[in-house]
Design an enzyme around this catalytic site. Structure first.
Site, short mmCIF file in Angstrom:
data_model
loop_
_atom_site.label_atom_id
_atom_site.label_comp_id
_atom_site.label_asym_id
_atom_site.label_seq_id
_atom_site.Cartn_x
_atom_site.Cartn_y
_atom_site.Cartn_z
N GLU A 95 0.80 -1.22 0.00
CA GLU A 95 0.00 0.00 0.00
C GLU A 95 0.84 1.27 0.00
OE1 GLU A 95 -3.81 -1.11 2.71
OE2 GLU A 95 -1.82 -1.67 3.38
N CYS A 110 3.20 8.60 1.01
CA CYS A 110 3.77 7.68 1.99
C CYS A 110 4.01 6.37 1.26
CB CYS A 110 2.76 7.52 3.12
SG CYS A 110 3.23 6.28 4.32
N CYS A 121 5.99 -4.69 15.88
CA CYS A 121 5.56 -3.78 16.95
C CYS A 121 4.11 -4.12 17.32
CB CYS A 121 5.66 -2.33 16.48
SG CYS A 121 7.34 -1.90 15.99
N CYS A 124 1.04 -2.14 15.63
CA CYS A 124 1.07 -1.84 14.18
C CYS A 124 0.49 -2.98 13.36
CB CYS A 124 2.51 -1.58 13.76
SG CYS A 124 2.72 -1.42 11.98
N GLU A 165 10.07 -2.03 7.22
CA GLU A 165 11.13 -1.34 7.95
C GLU A 165 12.23 -0.99 6.93
OE1 GLU A 165 12.09 0.13 10.85
OE2 GLU A 165 13.85 0.39 9.60
N SER A 194 11.66 6.73 7.96
CA SER A 194 11.34 6.41 9.35
C SER A 194 11.80 5.00 9.69
CB SER A 194 9.82 6.51 9.53
OG SER A 194 9.44 6.14 10.84
N SER A 217 11.45 5.95 15.32
CA SER A 217 10.24 5.59 16.07
C SER A 217 10.66 5.13 17.45
CB SER A 217 9.51 4.46 15.33
OG SER A 217 9.08 4.90 14.07
N HIS A 219 9.07 5.78 20.66
CA HIS A 219 7.84 5.25 21.27
C HIS A 219 7.86 5.01 22.77
CE1 HIS A 219 6.58 5.16 17.25
NE2 HIS A 219 6.89 3.93 16.95
N1 SAH Z 1 8.83 0.75 10.01
C1 SAH Z 1 9.06 2.12 10.11
C2 SAH Z 1 8.20 2.97 9.19
C3 SAH Z 1 6.74 2.61 9.05
S1 SAH Z 1 5.64 2.97 10.35
C4 SAH Z 1 8.91 2.60 11.55
O1 SAH Z 1 8.40 1.85 12.37
O2 SAH Z 1 9.35 3.71 11.83
C5 SAH Z 1 5.44 4.72 10.36
C6 SAH Z 1 5.13 5.29 11.75
O3 SAH Z 1 3.81 4.94 12.19
C7 SAH Z 1 6.07 4.75 12.81
O4 SAH Z 1 6.50 5.76 13.69
C8 SAH Z 1 5.18 3.76 13.52
O5 SAH Z 1 5.63 3.43 14.77
C9 SAH Z 1 3.86 4.48 13.53
N2 SAH Z 1 2.72 3.61 13.86
C10 SAH Z 1 2.62 2.28 13.64
N3 SAH Z 1 1.42 1.83 14.09
C11 SAH Z 1 0.77 2.90 14.58
C12 SAH Z 1 -0.54 3.07 15.15
N4 SAH Z 1 -1.37 2.07 15.28
N5 SAH Z 1 -0.88 4.31 15.54
C13 SAH Z 1 -0.04 5.36 15.37
N6 SAH Z 1 1.19 5.26 14.83
C14 SAH Z 1 1.59 4.03 14.43
FE1 SF4 Z 2 5.06 -1.43 11.95
FE2 SF4 Z 2 7.30 0.03 11.61
FE3 SF4 Z 2 7.05 -1.64 13.71
FE4 SF4 Z 2 7.34 -2.62 11.24
S1 SF4 Z 2 8.82 -1.43 12.36
S2 SF4 Z 2 5.91 -3.36 12.80
S3 SF4 Z 2 6.17 -1.12 10.04
S4 SF4 Z 2 5.80 0.20 13.28
#
Ligand code: SAH
Ligand code: SF4
Length: 353
Positions: A95, A110, A121, A124, A165, A194, A217, A219
């Site tokens: 996507e 994006c 994660c 996610c 990632e 990211s 990220s 968190h």
């Molecule tokens: N894998 C990379 C990039 C994709 S995710 C990463 O994790 O950085 C893009 C951003 O969306 C990341 O900061 C991720 O942690 C955040 N994200 C993922 N799931 C989410 C959710 N359910 N609500 C808000 N942000 C979320």
């Molecule tokens: Fe989602 Fe980024 Fe975590 Fe992968 S690394 S599971 S895309 S938030």
């Protein structure tokens, strides 16, 4: 030649197009013409390349195609956000999202860097899919070109925040960044990558000394919570991660972004806000808070909740006490599951089937 065996022109660098032309016995200036049709005029067929002779166009048609990404589904949100579900030649789905913001005249795309993601994660939707495969540089770039061809609109900013990632697919991602600049025409300062914190990937990217923005990220500022919600923390702990980020900012001279997902009762306490301020105090960075977007796990449960607006505000104030700029991310496309963390086509598809 079968459609699948054809060479996709869109997403390729000028050097790759030049090699391709050489194999067909065509001189380098033909590659430059094709490059311009793809990246300046956004053509959707080789027939439109009218400065090539009919013989060359016929030849091209036999062995090449513009794109191998098929739009399998397009959803348009109330706020104008467009979510594209692309089908790759091997049937895998990925996507991309096109976003507009009221306060900015330009459009942001994006893009995904992998199908699925291995990091897992806990908040996610992509993480629930597991890792399926890496995307090539051309497949990453072609997402932007497909969006431009479909929407007729120019993309000015790119965020690598779709599925996957990026720094676990680091060489193709670096290659794609070069093509975004040289061919698509999007300057490095308009691109954000990211990462969930892949330390060797951060160090590898630093060597390129690009003017892009790196977003981490983070968190959670405490190791217990981060290990729980971002499992790769077990591999690369917080001190190692923060060192790599500090070095990245120094090597590139660029301010980095710290992303922080706000999960009620898990990452939004006043103590964590203060810890976040302390942990990032000596890093050249901004902080971007992301209120959790609801995602269901494979069992259909919602694991977290978004903090109240008051809790978000309180967290923001405490997190900015070391003088950093702290912003709360504006969400786009939540009604069509296009917001951060909601990209999970496999489940979408499964529900429709
Ligand atoms: N894998 C990379 C990039 C994709 S995710 C990463 O994790 O950085 C893009 C951003 O969306 C990341 O900061 C991720 O942690 C955040 N994200 C993922 N799931 C989410 C959710 N359910 N609500 C808000 N942000 C979320
Ligand atoms: Fe989602 Fe980024 Fe975590 Fe992968 S690394 S599971 S895309 S938030």
């Amino acid at each position: 030649m079968q459609e699948d065996d054809k060479f996709a022109l869109s997403g390729k660098s000028l050097a790759e197009l030049t090699d391709f032309c050489r194999e067909l016995g065509l001189p380098a200036f033909r590659a430059r013409q094709i490059h311009s049709w793809i990246y300046s005029k956004w053509v959707s067929s080789t027939d439109q390349m009218t400065d090539l002779s009919q013989a060359i166009r016929d030849k091209l048609k036999q062995v090449a195609t513009i794109s191998k990404l098929k739009i399998a589904h397009l959803q348009i949100s109330k706020d104008g956000t467009r979510k594209y579900l692309f089908e790759l030649p091997d049937g895998k789905l990925v996507e991309s999202v096109l976003m507009s913001f009221h306060d900015r005249p330009t459009l942001s795309a994006c893009v995904s860097s992998q199908v699925g993601c291995a990091v897992g994660c806990t908040f996610c939707a992509t993480g629930y899919m597991g890792f399926i495969r890496n995307l090539s540089a051309a497949e990453i770039v072609d997402q932007v070109m497909c969006i431009q061809r479909e929407s007729g609109k120019r993309v000015a900013n790119i965020v690598y925040m779709g599925q996957g990632e990026p720094l676990l697919n680091v060489e193709p991602v670096i290659e794609s960044l070069a093509i975004m600049g040289e061919s698509v025409g999007i300057g490095a300062r308009h691109i954000t990558v990211s990462t969930s914190g892949i330390v060797p990937g951060i160090r590898r990217l630093a060597q390129e000394k690009l003017q892009i923005t790196l977003a981490l990220s983070l968190h959670a500022p405490d190791i217990e919570t981060r290990q729980e919600i971002v499992p790769i923390t077990k591999k690369w702990g917080l001190p190692e991660l923060m060192n790599s980020l500090r070095d990245y900012a120094e090597t590139t001279g660029r301010r980095v972004t710290i992303e922080y997902v706000m999960l009620a009762g898990k990452t939004d306490s006043p103590e964590q806000a203060k810890m976040l301020a302390d942990l990032t105090a000596d890093i050249h960075c901004n902080i971007n808070l992301i209120p959790y977007n609801p995602t269901r796990n494979p069992e259909g449960q919602l694991l977290y909740e978004r903090p109240s607006l008051a809790a978000q505000q309180r967290f923001k104030e405490l997190a900015s006490r070391s003088g950093k700029t702290v912003t709360v991310r504006l969400e786009r496309g939540t009604d069509i599951d296009a917001a951060c963390g909601q990209l999970h086509n496999v489940f979408d598809q499964a529900r429709k089937d």
